[in-house]
Design a protein around this motif. Structure first.
Motif, PDB file in Angstrom:
ATOM      1  N   HIS A  19       0.838  -1.206   0.000  1.00 37.24           N
ATOM      2  CA  HIS A  19       0.000   0.000   0.000  1.00 37.24           C
ATOM      3  C   HIS A  19       0.870   1.252   0.000  1.00 37.24           C
ATOM      4  O   HIS A  19       0.606   2.223  -0.734  1.00 37.24           O
ATOM      5  N   SER A  20       1.926   1.254   0.802  1.00 38.01           N
ATOM      6  CA  SER A  20       2.834   2.400   0.865  1.00 38.01           C
ATOM      7  C   SER A  20       3.520   2.626  -0.483  1.00 38.01           C
ATOM      8  O   SER A  20       3.652   3.772  -0.944  1.00 38.01           O
ATOM      9  N   ALA A  21       3.943   1.538  -1.118  1.00 38.87           N
ATOM     10  CA  ALA A  21       4.625   1.657  -2.405  1.00 38.87           C
ATOM     11  C   ALA A  21       3.686   2.221  -3.477  1.00 38.87           C
ATOM     12  O   ALA A  21       4.077   3.088  -4.270  1.00 38.87           O
ATOM     13  N   ALA A  27      -0.904   6.483  -6.371  1.00 35.76           N
ATOM     14  CA  ALA A  27      -2.218   5.839  -6.270  1.00 35.76           C
ATOM     15  C   ALA A  27      -3.002   6.444  -5.115  1.00 35.76           C
ATOM     16  O   ALA A  27      -2.431   6.847  -4.099  1.00 35.76           O
ATOM     17  N   ASP A  28      -4.308   6.508  -5.289  1.00 34.31           N
ATOM     18  CA  ASP A  28      -5.189   7.005  -4.231  1.00 34.31           C
ATOM     19  C   ASP A  28      -5.202   5.993  -3.088  1.00 34.31           C
ATOM     20  O   ASP A  28      -5.487   4.814  -3.290  1.00 34.31           O
ATOM     21  N   ALA A  29      -4.910   6.451  -1.877  1.00 35.74           N
ATOM     22  CA  ALA A  29      -4.734   5.544  -0.737  1.00 35.74           C
ATOM     23  C   ALA A  29      -5.995   4.792  -0.353  1.00 35.74           C
ATOM     24  O   ALA A  29      -5.911   3.716   0.244  1.00 35.74           O
ATOM     25  N   SER A  30      -7.174   5.326  -0.684  1.00 33.89           N
ATOM     26  CA  SER A  30      -8.419   4.731  -0.164  1.00 33.89           C
ATOM     27  C   SER A  30      -9.317   4.138  -1.232  1.00 33.89           C
ATOM     28  O   SER A  30     -10.464   3.810  -0.940  1.00 33.89           O
ATOM     29  N   THR A  31      -8.815   3.963  -2.452  1.00 30.83           N
ATOM     30  CA  THR A  31      -9.683   3.413  -3.495  1.00 30.83           C
ATOM     31  C   THR A  31      -9.610   1.891  -3.512  1.00 30.83           C
ATOM     32  O   THR A  31      -8.611   1.284  -3.088  1.00 30.83           O
ATOM     33  N   ALA A 143      -8.891   1.587   8.488  1.00 22.27           N
ATOM     34  CA  ALA A 143      -9.961   2.527   8.151  1.00 22.27           C
ATOM     35  C   ALA A 143      -9.966   2.827   6.658  1.00 22.27           C
ATOM     36  O   ALA A 143     -11.037   2.973   6.048  1.00 22.27           O
ATOM     37  N   SER A 144      -8.790   2.920   6.072  1.00 20.07           N
ATOM     38  CA  SER A 144      -8.701   3.161   4.633  1.00 20.07           C
ATOM     39  C   SER A 144      -9.324   2.017   3.850  1.00 20.07           C
ATOM     40  O   SER A 144     -10.094   2.237   2.905  1.00 20.07           O
TER      41      SER A 144
END
Length: 270
Positions: A19-21, A27-31, A143-144
């Motif tokens: 996710h961090s990469a 990239a949108d963190a929450s999609t 939460a994301s």
């Protein structure tokens, strides 16, 4: 504290790192797309790490198939000899045949080592989708994931029936795809690569039912699994199908229908 926790935490670190990469690349963190790619990255990395065990399983299957005719002859030769001396001779000859064909004594142990990884991965995704932090997957990332939606359906949503027909469409579509991939894998690549000759009728019937049983199991489990877990099942099932197809095509078990098909094809092209 579970014995699976160290594995779950390691896998959580991989999921968080993916996710961090992706977010560092824009990239949108929450999609849902980002989290889908994260889940895919975890599946791919785990399956790559397990490739040596898969290769070991193929070698064991081939060695066992080569030893099978001699073992059947040995069993027939000692069928009516039950005295202790004959029993010792039988076991000694059996060990000799296994050593000759390099059949390991504990052939299933490497395959059993995979089970904790699969269980830990299942629990990780299930717990995170349920809103419970696990290791590097802290409250923020949980939460994301919880806020991500696929066609308006949260990745944490569960069951076939929820927010209208779209919910049913998404869940049934993912469950149906995972079930179809599992059915195709068992029906067209796993079963033809097995040697069922001489097996009890019950075993043969059970193996014939495996494609339907595996597909039905996924469809039933989808009724309580979160959407994120269904996505994982689809990706993992796709990898399993591809891996099984490679084994069926290029490394079939000697004496199996898959090996006979390969030999017939080789003669036809020669």
């Amino acid at each position: 504290m579970s014995i699976l926790d160290p594995i779950s935490h390691a896998l959580a670190a991989v999921l968080a790192a993916a996710h961090s990469a992706l977010t560092s690349l824009g990239a949108d963190a929450s999609t849902a797309v980002t989290w889908l790619l994260c889940l895919g990255a975890v599946v791919v990395l785990v399956r790559i790490a397990l490739l040596p065990l898969a290769a070991h399983g193929v070698r064991v299957a081939h060695a066992s198939a080569r030893a099978r005719p001699q073992l059947e002859q040995l069993t027939e030769r000692f069928r009516d000899r039950k005295d202790p001396a004959s029993r010792r001779a039988f076991l000694e000859e059996r060990r000799r045949i296994a050593a000759e064909h390099r059949v390991p004594r504990f052939s299933v142990l490497p395959m059993l080592l995979q089970l904790p990884i699969w269980l830990a991965l299942y629990h990780l995704i299930s717990n995170v989708a349920g809103g419970h932090p696990v290791g590097a997957m802290g409250a923020g990332l949980v939460a994301s994931l919880g806020g991500a939606t696929l066609l308006g359906i949260r990745l944490t949503a569960r069951g076939y029936f929820g927010a209208g027909p779209t919910h049913l469409l998404v869940v049934a579509g993912l469950a149906g795809l995972a079930a179809a991939l599992s059915f195709a894998t068992q029906k067209y690549f796993v079963t033809p690569n097995l040697i069922m000759t001489g097996q009890p009728a019950t075993m043969v019937q059970l193996q014939q039912l495996m494609p339907l049983l595996s597909a039905a199991g996924l469809l039933i489990a989808a009724g309580v699994a979160p959407v994120a877990l269904l996505i994982y099942w689809v990706i993992n099932s796709a990898w399993t199908l591809g891996q099984s197809a490679v084994i069926w095509r290029w490394f079939p078990t000697p004496g199996s229908p898959a090996a006979a098909r390969r030999s017939t094809g080789a003669r036809a092209t020669s």
